[in-house]
Design a protein around this motif. Structure first.
Motif, PDB file in Angstrom:
ATOM      1  N   LYS A   1      -0.082 -39.891  -9.430  1.00 44.82           N
ATOM      2  CA  LYS A   1      -0.438 -38.952 -10.492  1.00 44.82           C
ATOM      3  C   LYS A   1       0.209 -37.610 -10.178  1.00 44.82           C
ATOM      4  CE  LYS A   1      -4.496 -36.696 -12.571  1.00 44.82           C
ATOM      5  NZ  LYS A   1      -5.974 -36.568 -12.498  1.00 44.82           N
ATOM      6  N   LEU A   2       0.813 -36.970 -11.190  1.00 40.34           N
ATOM      7  CA  LEU A   2       1.484 -35.691 -10.999  1.00 40.34           C
ATOM      8  C   LEU A   2       0.711 -34.575 -11.686  1.00 40.34           C
ATOM      9  CD1 LEU A   2       5.223 -36.673 -11.505  1.00 40.34           C
ATOM     10  CD2 LEU A   2       4.172 -35.903  -9.398  1.00 40.34           C
ATOM     11  N   ILE A   3       0.566 -33.452 -10.977  1.00 44.73           N
ATOM     12  CA  ILE A   3      -0.131 -32.273 -11.505  1.00 44.73           C
ATOM     13  C   ILE A   3       0.767 -31.060 -11.310  1.00 44.73           C
ATOM     14  CG2 ILE A   3      -2.156 -30.782 -11.292  1.00 44.73           C
ATOM     15  CD1 ILE A   3      -3.598 -33.217  -9.999  1.00 44.73           C
TER      16      ILE A   3
ATOM     17  N   PHE B   1       4.630 -42.371   2.064  1.00 43.89           N
ATOM     18  CA  PHE B   1       5.676 -41.372   1.878  1.00 43.89           C
ATOM     19  C   PHE B   1       6.098 -41.400   0.415  1.00 43.89           C
ATOM     20  CE2 PHE B   1       5.856 -41.667   6.408  1.00 43.89           C
ATOM     21  CZ  PHE B   1       6.336 -40.434   6.842  1.00 43.89           C
ATOM     22  N   ILE B   2       6.306 -40.212  -0.154  1.00 44.32           N
ATOM     23  CA  ILE B   2       6.681 -40.085  -1.557  1.00 44.32           C
ATOM     24  C   ILE B   2       8.062 -39.463  -1.652  1.00 44.32           C
ATOM     25  CG2 ILE B   2       6.027 -39.149  -3.811  1.00 44.32           C
ATOM     26  CD1 ILE B   2       3.986 -41.104  -2.621  1.00 44.32           C
ATOM     27  N   LYS B   3       8.902 -40.044  -2.520  1.00 45.74           N
ATOM     28  CA  LYS B   3      10.216 -39.443  -2.766  1.00 45.74           C
ATOM     29  C   LYS B   3      10.275 -38.934  -4.198  1.00 45.74           C
ATOM     30  CE  LYS B   3      12.542 -43.778  -4.044  1.00 45.74           C
ATOM     31  NZ  LYS B   3      13.641 -44.714  -3.714  1.00 45.74           N
ATOM     32  N   PHE B   4      11.158 -37.958  -4.415  1.00 43.72           N
ATOM     33  CA  PHE B   4      11.240 -37.276  -5.697  1.00 43.72           C
ATOM     34  C   PHE B   4      12.655 -37.350  -6.248  1.00 43.72           C
ATOM     35  CE2 PHE B   4       7.922 -35.337  -3.198  1.00 43.72           C
ATOM     36  CZ  PHE B   4       6.875 -35.214  -4.088  1.00 43.72           C
TER      37      PHE B   4
ATOM     38  N   ILE C   1      10.291 -37.419 -11.283  1.00 41.68           N
ATOM     39  CA  ILE C   1       9.751 -38.753 -11.021  1.00 41.68           C
ATOM     40  C   ILE C   1       9.369 -38.819  -9.554  1.00 41.68           C
ATOM     41  CG2 ILE C   1      10.250 -41.205 -10.867  1.00 41.68           C
ATOM     42  CD1 ILE C   1      11.943 -41.020 -13.259  1.00 41.68           C
ATOM     43  N   ALA C   2       8.144 -39.249  -9.294  1.00 37.49           N
ATOM     44  CA  ALA C   2       7.663 -39.466  -7.929  1.00 37.49           C
ATOM     45  C   ALA C   2       7.448 -40.958  -7.735  1.00 37.49           C
ATOM     46  CB  ALA C   2       6.371 -38.715  -7.693  1.00 37.49           C
ATOM     47  N   THR C   3       7.967 -41.494  -6.641  1.00 35.05           N
ATOM     48  CA  THR C   3       7.807 -42.912  -6.331  1.00 35.05           C
ATOM     49  C   THR C   3       7.490 -43.064  -4.851  1.00 35.05           C
ATOM     50  OG1 THR C   3      10.171 -43.158  -5.848  1.00 35.05           O
ATOM     51  CG2 THR C   3       9.464 -43.649  -8.093  1.00 35.05           C
ATOM     52  N   PRO C   4       6.851 -44.161  -4.461  1.00 37.86           N
ATOM     53  CA  PRO C   4       6.722 -44.425  -3.025  1.00 37.86           C
ATOM     54  C   PRO C   4       8.105 -44.509  -2.400  1.00 37.86           C
ATOM     55  CG  PRO C   4       5.273 -45.874  -4.289  1.00 37.86           C
ATOM     56  CD  PRO C   4       6.163 -45.187  -5.285  1.00 37.86           C
ATOM     57  N   ALA C   5       8.259 -43.959  -1.221  1.00 40.21           N
ATOM     58  CA  ALA C   5       9.581 -43.936  -0.579  1.00 40.21           C
ATOM     59  C   ALA C   5      10.106 -45.338  -0.328  1.00 40.21           C
ATOM     60  CB  ALA C   5       9.507 -43.147   0.725  1.00 40.21           C
TER      61      ALA C   5
ATOM     62  N   ALA D   1       2.199 -48.381  -4.948  1.00 37.16           N
ATOM     63  CA  ALA D   1       1.699 -47.636  -6.102  1.00 37.16           C
ATOM     64  C   ALA D   1       2.788 -47.431  -7.141  1.00 37.16           C
ATOM     65  CB  ALA D   1       1.161 -46.276  -5.648  1.00 37.16           C
ATOM     66  N   LEU D   2       2.396 -47.452  -8.402  1.00 38.13           N
ATOM     67  CA  LEU D   2       3.336 -47.242  -9.493  1.00 38.13           C
ATOM     68  C   LEU D   2       3.863 -45.811  -9.498  1.00 38.13           C
ATOM     69  CD1 LEU D   2       1.619 -49.120 -12.459  1.00 38.13           C
ATOM     70  CD2 LEU D   2       3.880 -49.638 -11.519  1.00 38.13           C
ATOM     71  N   PRO D   3       5.128 -45.612  -9.875  1.00 36.17           N
ATOM     72  CA  PRO D   3       5.684 -44.248  -9.966  1.00 36.17           C
ATOM     73  C   PRO D   3       4.967 -43.423 -11.034  1.00 36.17           C
ATOM     74  CG  PRO D   3       7.422 -45.911 -10.000  1.00 36.17           C
ATOM     75  CD  PRO D   3       6.138 -46.640 -10.186  1.00 36.17           C
ATOM     76  N   ALA D   4       5.205 -42.106 -10.979  1.00 37.76           N
ATOM     77  CA  ALA D   4       4.661 -41.191 -11.986  1.00 37.76           C
ATOM     78  C   ALA D   4       5.759 -40.266 -12.477  1.00 37.76           C
ATOM     79  CB  ALA D   4       3.514 -40.373 -11.396  1.00 37.76           C
ATOM     80  N   ILE D   5       5.665 -39.884 -13.738  1.00 39.33           N
ATOM     81  CA  ILE D   5       6.651 -39.000 -14.357  1.00 39.33           C
ATOM     82  C   ILE D   5       5.937 -37.795 -14.938  1.00 39.33           C
ATOM     83  CG2 ILE D   5       8.433 -38.782 -16.130  1.00 39.33           C
ATOM     84  CD1 ILE D   5       8.756 -41.811 -16.010  1.00 39.33           C
ATOM     85  N   LEU D   6       6.527 -36.620 -14.758  1.00 38.22           N
ATOM     86  CA  LEU D   6       5.988 -35.401 -15.364  1.00 38.22           C
ATOM     87  C   LEU D   6       7.135 -34.592 -15.947  1.00 38.22           C
ATOM     88  CD1 LEU D   6       3.163 -33.115 -14.249  1.00 38.22           C
ATOM     89  CD2 LEU D   6       5.394 -32.064 -14.605  1.00 38.22           C
TER      90      LEU D   6
END
Length: 903
Positions: free
Chosen positions: A730-732, A768-771, A813-817, A824-829
């Motif tokens: 989730k992106l905030i 770990f999250i990549k962007f 876009i954030a996704t698991p590295a 977990a599913l990616p998120a877009i903001l």
């Protein structure tokens, strides 16, 4: 009867009205840039004074050995190999935890190429740096224009004789943030409890005026003069008198005379006072013109109602032509301190203690180089925490932060740069004196200013120094309210109006903690509690990433600990003459002399809240009713559940289901001490009960629900569920209502949370999250300081996004590295950046080289190849297999148990 043509005209008119109405509503709905002051004023269109933003597209390089000292200021020097940065700039990006003096210290260079409009030929031209850290020199087109010592105050530079309108121009800046005892703070940075960092870390403005103009108080060096000075001889609900002193300069080759026009409007634009004054200035003359305005039934400024007025000033010539002018935002208020009545605001005793926090200006990754919007968000978050006062530790802070304090209703204690250091050399003392004068001249008109702290923090300075700095403040504030403050135990403390100390035991048998009843006291720093000044182990210092129990310990320590220590409770119970205190510290911050950051903030270095933040909110009746459950319902969460609230009654519906826990706040005056202590409700959470409900597929019945009641009515609710399987991101965007501005250097924090199917944050996650980012923004730090990819901490990953110079869309876009079938599913903001209020001045060719605009192919999270239906089905099979295994194991245990009993 109307003919068909008339009817068609009417229909067209109605359609046009509807269209215009719709279009107008669209325009009103569009986000606009937040306006901040520039060099102490707001731009007034058509007033003969222009301001341009100089922040984007500066060439930059480090010069550790000083090899460029003799060449880099020259116009012909080739800087094409240097990088391109935008201001504010802090020399480098740093890891989130950057204590221990790991930052660069040494010489650096900035060079800015820009074309100057030929229309500026007959104008007076000013470069206004809000601050440059350390020692600095400024050249314009190869000629030295200014030299400065000190890193926290404005540097206005008149460049009229150096600039070349109609041509390409160059500004070169040399800066050195290395240790130097000749100017404050002076102490070696490896021995400081905060970090200097470096660079041109605040805004730079290009200002042009006519040759008859309003001066700048930081440029003229006139005691209690220069620029605009405001005082309030009379303040009441019925009438306010506003004293105005305006300093004008005539640089024309002939005399000038005309009129000064004042117009005061309220927030809605309604005129409340209008007045004019004649002036005459001989050629080369500068002079102060005194005037006054009267306002009937004024809306007074206070923390609860920070009413601001807009004072428009126009200076016209003999023929009515406009020569200069700007808008100044003011707040009408009066302050007074009385040992018997405490703090008096607008003629009435303030209804509560002045409780707040100290604030260092640094932020994660960027050091001190915060954009204006980040400063504003800091003030907003502190106000939302229920605070009334901020101590600017240990230096004057960014003008944008001061703007926010005025607008949001925060009092400010203004500090002189300094920390535990004294240099006997006369030049050091003289530079401290000049700092104090410039601080007062910059901020003397702010309604937020409540105390001046002109001493050097925790420093053994001479007695006569204390007497002199107190006199300087009184001189500069002549005719205005000016309260000075210093430590009770410091040399020369008798010279100051307010004494900094902890609540003192009474001299008689009275129950209040008041010390000498004839003195006014305030606690400048409270809450920190270390084992020793080397190790720095402390129950007040809890990193957010350490999780629940450390944050609970910190919250209870600040509220009302079981041991005797200065806390919110003790300040609340102190005597009338002890008017309040500021926590050390509002945010986690970096330090020079210790390897660990200061973890004592109620928010971390990205301004993400800890439990103590909600405890502070619970102490305020001025914010909306609130309630917060400080329990995450993990397998490791305490069985005793902590709740904070500012309501009269708290009801907790427990997960164990055995009872409803009820707490009633004691009435004030019953000796209850703290307004709203941490409420601990015993054995309200049990993981084994949660496990039992989960096995029965009744996960929805496992929750904690807290209700806050006032006068028997539920006014606030908080409900918690245990986080289940981490399933998505989730992106905030932590914008706090301030829209990011396309000025090349604005910043906003983006937060990624790992959540379950219901959106509950999975605190116990170490992914770990990549962007990936495209459009008009870029990720700050990227892989160079482990910002991309970045490890989850306490269920979250915060990063910084910087804008470009073009308004437009930013897509992240954030996704698991490391993606897999079960990750977990990616998120877009997506968000929009807006056009800045102030025009931006830069070379487009240089700006192209900054590499700030990202155009890349990014993957939409909805296009993932993983078939989630198949995954859920397979998970079901695994779950059924495990349940069968557990059931078989349970039967086996029963058989073994029976045999054991038989045996």
């Amino acid at each position: 009867m109307k003919d068909q043509q008339s009817i068609m005209k009417d229909i067209f008119k109605i359609a046009l009205i509807l269209f215009l109405s719709f279009y107008s509503s669209l325009l009103q709905a569009q986000p606009v840039a937040k306006e901040f002051s520039t060099a102490g004023f707001f731009v007034l269109p058509g007033a003969g004074r222009t301001v341009e933003d100089m922040n984007p597209a500066w060439r930059f390089t480090k010069d550790k050995r000083g090899n460029l000292r003799e060449i880099a200021f020259k116009k012909e020097y080739n800087d094409s190999a240097w990088g391109v940065v935008s201001l504010p700039n802090g020399l480098e990006y740093l890891p989130e935890e950057a204590s221990g003096s790991i930052n660069y210290r040494g010489e650096v260079w900035y060079r800015k190429h820009f074309f100057l409009d030929k229309k500026k030929e007959r104008k007076r031209l000013i470069l206004y740096f809000e601050a440059i850290m350390g020692k600095s020199k400024i050249w314009v087109n190869g000629q030295l224009a200014a030299e400065h010592f000190g890193g926290f105050l404005p540097i206005p530079v008149d460049i009229t004789k150096f600039a070349k309108p109609g041509e390409e121009n160059l500004v070169a800046v040399w800066a050195d943030n290395s240790d130097d005892p000749s100017y404050p703070p002076g102490k070696p940075q490896a021995m400081l409890d905060f970090a200097y960092f470096g660079g041109i870390y605040r805004d730079c403005w290009f200002i042009s005026t006519n040759k008859v103009y309003i001066t700048d108080a930081n440029e003229t060096d006139i005691i209690a003069g220069g620029g605009l000075k405001i005082n309030y001889p009379t303040v009441s609900d019925k009438l306010a008198d506003i004293g105005l002193s305006l300093h004008l300069q005539n640089d024309l080759q002939f005399d000038s005379k005309g009129e000064i026009q004042y117009e005061l409007t309220d927030k809605q634009g309604k005129k409340v006072a209008v007045s004019q004054q004649k002036y005459t200035l001989k050629t080369g003359q500068n002079k102060t013109f005194d005037h006054h305005l009267s306002v009937l039934n004024p809306l007074l400024w206070s923390p609860d109602n920070p009413n601001l007025y807009y004072l428009k000033i126009l200076v016209t010539g003999a023929k009515g032509n406009v020569l200069d002018g700007y808008t100044k935002r003011i707040g009408i208020r009066s302050i007074r301190f009385s040992p018997s009545e405490g703090f008096i605001l607008n003629g009435k005793p303030f209804p509560r203690k002045l409780i707040g926090a100290n604030r260092h200006q640094d932020y994660a990754v960027i050091g001190n180089a915060l954009s204006n919007s980040l400063h504003w968000r800091d003030a907003y978050k502190l106000k939302q925490a229920g605070m009334d006062i901020i101590r600017n530790a240990h230096y004057p802070q960014d003008p944008a932060f001061m703007d926010a304090c005025e607008e949001l209703g925060l009092f400010v204690i203004e500090n002189t740069p300094g920390w535990q250091f004294w240099n006997k050399a006369p030049v050091f003392e003289q530079r401290v004196f000049q700092d104090i004068r410039n601080i007062v001249r910059r901020d003397r008109n702010s309604p937020s200013l409540i105390m001046w702290e002109p001493i050097l923090n925790e420093t053994d300075y001479p007695e006569d120094f204390a007497e002199n700095v107190n006199k300087i403040v009184k001189q500069e504030m002549s005719g205005s309210e000016a309260y000075t403050a210093a430590d009770l135990s410091a040399n020369g403390s008798r010279h100051f109006d307010i004494l900094f100390t902890y609540p003192l035991p009474p001299k008689d048998s009275a129950s209040e903690l008041n010390g000498d009843p004839t003195k006014i006291y305030f606690t400048r720093e409270w809450g920190d509690n270390v084992d020793d000044w080397n190790s720095h182990n402390s129950p007040s210092r809890a990193s957010r990433r350490w999780g629940e129990v450390p944050m609970l310990v910190q919250m209870n320590h600040y509220a009302k600990p079981y041991y005797g220590y200065i806390s919110h409770d003790m300040l609340y119970r102190s005597g009338t003459n002890h008017v309040g205190g500021t926590l050390w510290h509002s945010f986690d911050h970096q330090r020079g002399y210790h390897p660990d950051p200061f973890y004592g903030g109620i928010m971390d270095a990205f301004r993400r809240p800890k439990y103590a933040y909600y405890m502070f909110r619970a102490q305020s009746d001025q914010i909306e009713p609130m309630i917060f459950i400080a329990n995450e319902m993990t397998p490791f969460s305490p069985r005793d559940v902590s709740v904070v609230s500012n309501c009269d009654e708290v009801r907790l519906y427990t997960q164990t289901g055995d009872s409803i826990r009820v707490y009633h706040r004691p009435e004030r005056g019953e000796g209850a001490g703290i307004l709203s202590p941490v409420i601990v409700l015993e054995k309200a959470w049990d993981f084994m009960k949660d496990k039992d409900l989960s096995r029965k597929r009744k996960q929805g019945e496992s929750f904690l629900k807290a209700e806050g009641l006032i006068n028997g009515k539920v006014v606030a609710t908080d409900i918690r569920y245990p986080a289940r399987r981490a399933s998505k991101l989730k992106l905030i965007l932590d914008s706090e209502t301030i829209t990011p501005v396309a000025n090349g250097g604005d910043l906003v924090t983006l937060v990624v949370q790992v959540v379950d199917d219901k959106g509950i944050v999975k605190r116990l996650n170490n992914n770990f999250i990549k962007f990936e980012i495209e459009g008009e923004g870029r990720l700050v730090g990227n892989e160079e300081v482990f910002a991309n990819p970045k490890q989850v901490s306490w269920g979250e990953v915060p990063v910084l996004i910087q804008t470009t110079t073009r308004p437009g869309k930013v897509r992240i876009i954030a996704t698991p590295a490391f993606e897999g079938d079960q990750t977990a599913l990616p998120a877009i903001l997506e968000f929009e950046t807006v056009k800045p209020v102030i025009p931006v001045l830069y070379s487009e060719e240089e700006n192209k080289l900054s590499g700030q605009s990202n155009v890349m192919t990014v993957k939409d999270g909805s296009e993932t190849k993983i078939n989630r239906k198949e995954v859920k089905h397979s998970l079901k099979e695994v779950e059924e297999q495990q349940e069968k295994f557990e059931g078989d194991k349970k039967k086996k245990k029963i058989k073994i148990g029976k045999k054991f009993l038989e045996y």
